[in-house]
Design a protein around this motif. Sequence first.
Motif, PDB file in Angstrom:
ATOM      1  N   VAL A 121       0.868  -1.182   0.000  1.00 16.60           N
ATOM      2  CA  VAL A 121       0.000   0.000   0.000  1.00 16.60           C
ATOM      3  C   VAL A 121       0.908   1.237   0.000  1.00 16.60           C
ATOM      4  N   PRO A 122       0.369   2.415  -0.332  1.00 14.01           N
ATOM      5  CA  PRO A 122       1.212   3.620  -0.371  1.00 14.01           C
ATOM      6  C   PRO A 122       1.898   3.887   0.970  1.00 14.01           C
ATOM      7  N   LYS A 123       3.101   4.456   0.882  1.00 20.07           N
ATOM      8  CA  LYS A 123       3.997   4.613   2.035  1.00 20.07           C
ATOM      9  C   LYS A 123       3.351   5.255   3.259  1.00 20.07           C
ATOM     10  N   SER A 124       2.524   6.278   3.049  1.00 16.60           N
ATOM     11  CA  SER A 124       1.996   7.003   4.221  1.00 16.60           C
ATOM     12  C   SER A 124       0.593   6.547   4.621  1.00 16.60           C
ATOM     13  N   SER A 125       0.157   5.365   4.163  1.00 18.62           N
ATOM     14  CA  SER A 125      -1.261   5.010   4.323  1.00 18.62           C
ATOM     15  C   SER A 125      -1.574   4.100   5.516  1.00 18.62           C
ATOM     16  N   LEU A 126      -0.559   3.684   6.301  1.00 18.02           N
ATOM     17  CA  LEU A 126      -0.852   2.686   7.343  1.00 18.02           C
ATOM     18  C   LEU A 126      -1.822   3.200   8.404  1.00 18.02           C
TER      19      LEU A 126
ATOM     20  N   GLY B 123      13.208  -4.002   7.004  1.00 15.33           N
ATOM     21  CA  GLY B 123      13.269  -2.560   6.766  1.00 15.33           C
ATOM     22  C   GLY B 123      11.980  -1.916   6.303  1.00 15.33           C
ATOM     23  N   GLU B 124      10.901  -2.702   6.147  1.00 15.34           N
ATOM     24  CA  GLU B 124       9.641  -2.117   5.690  1.00 15.34           C
ATOM     25  C   GLU B 124       8.583  -2.202   6.790  1.00 15.34           C
ATOM     26  N   GLU B 125       7.847  -1.092   6.975  1.00 18.11           N
ATOM     27  CA  GLU B 125       6.775  -1.074   7.978  1.00 18.11           C
ATOM     28  C   GLU B 125       5.535  -1.773   7.444  1.00 18.11           C
TER      29      GLU B 125
ATOM     30  N   PHE C  26       1.935  -3.711   3.653  1.00 17.19           N
ATOM     31  CA  PHE C  26       3.281  -3.133   3.727  1.00 17.19           C
ATOM     32  C   PHE C  26       3.285  -1.728   3.129  1.00 17.19           C
ATOM     33  N   ALA C  27       3.845  -0.779   3.884  1.00 15.40           N
ATOM     34  CA  ALA C  27       3.956   0.594   3.393  1.00 15.40           C
ATOM     35  C   ALA C  27       5.148   0.672   2.459  1.00 15.40           C
TER      36      ALA C  27
END
Length: 298
Positions: free
Chosen positions: A83-88, A110-112, A127-128
């Motif tokens: 999913v997009p980086k800032s969407s969590l 290394g990935e949130e 995953f962001a």
Amino acid sequence: MLPGLHHVTAFAGDAQTNLDFYTRVMGLRLIKRTVNFDDPGTYHFYFGDANGTPGTILTFFPWPAAPPGVAGAGQAAGVSFAVPKSSLEAWTDRLRKAGIPVTGPRTRFGEEFIAFHDPHGLPVELFASAPESANAPDDPSIVRLHSATLCEADPQRTFAALEDTLGFRYVSNEGDRTRFDVAGTPLDVVAMPGAGRAKPSAGSVHHIAWRVANREEQDEWRAKLVEAGLRVTRVIDRQYFRSIYFREPGGVLFEIATDGPGFFIDEINPGESLKLPPWLEPIRASIERRLAPLEAVR
Ligand code: ZN
């Protein structure tokens, strides 16, 4: 080289609950409503992006009375999306509002990511890792499948098949998790020494499918797998793609599926009506009688 994941297929419980969750909460499009060609009394739902792009697709066989599956060795763990980086945060809010408990964010290689279970117990991770949409910067929509995770009692045999036969490259280790990669798609193997075999049912992955561009490449892969001593099915017509299946040495069912002909071959608005392959059309009435009726599908 395999260009990445084509789809993941799992078992669900009640069909309507599955349909509502993946369209309304997860925001995926129902791109095909058909039946399990090998068991036509069971629905087969395909969810994906608006175009039904290989690599975005999650499919389900809903079994209304199925007990929950039992996790264990020889199965894929669940489904992971990018999913997009800032969407969590937006996802966490949306899922909690839908009554779904969410854990995380945590970090893996290394990935949130955040994790939860769908209404029938399937483990899902977001995953962001995807870029923000240039057109709609706040759009949290799922972009594609992120990775797959195999649970293995004896991972060495799987490592060998991944590297020597299937063209995966070792990346690194994190705890009991070993990461491989093919064409930018991570495949993790979680070591579960001594674990019992999984008992797949509702909330379990049935198989994971890898992409190939066309039939010629699929034929080449088939020959290569047979030569490596794997038991591979004949090429099977799945109407929207062509497939071969085999079990990797740890027992997880793999499929290799062609990108074409795709989900738009038999309807302009995929998902709108129950589609059957030509060989099942003659028994449509009896199939429809056995399937639970569904409310309007978006
Ligand atoms: Zn499949």
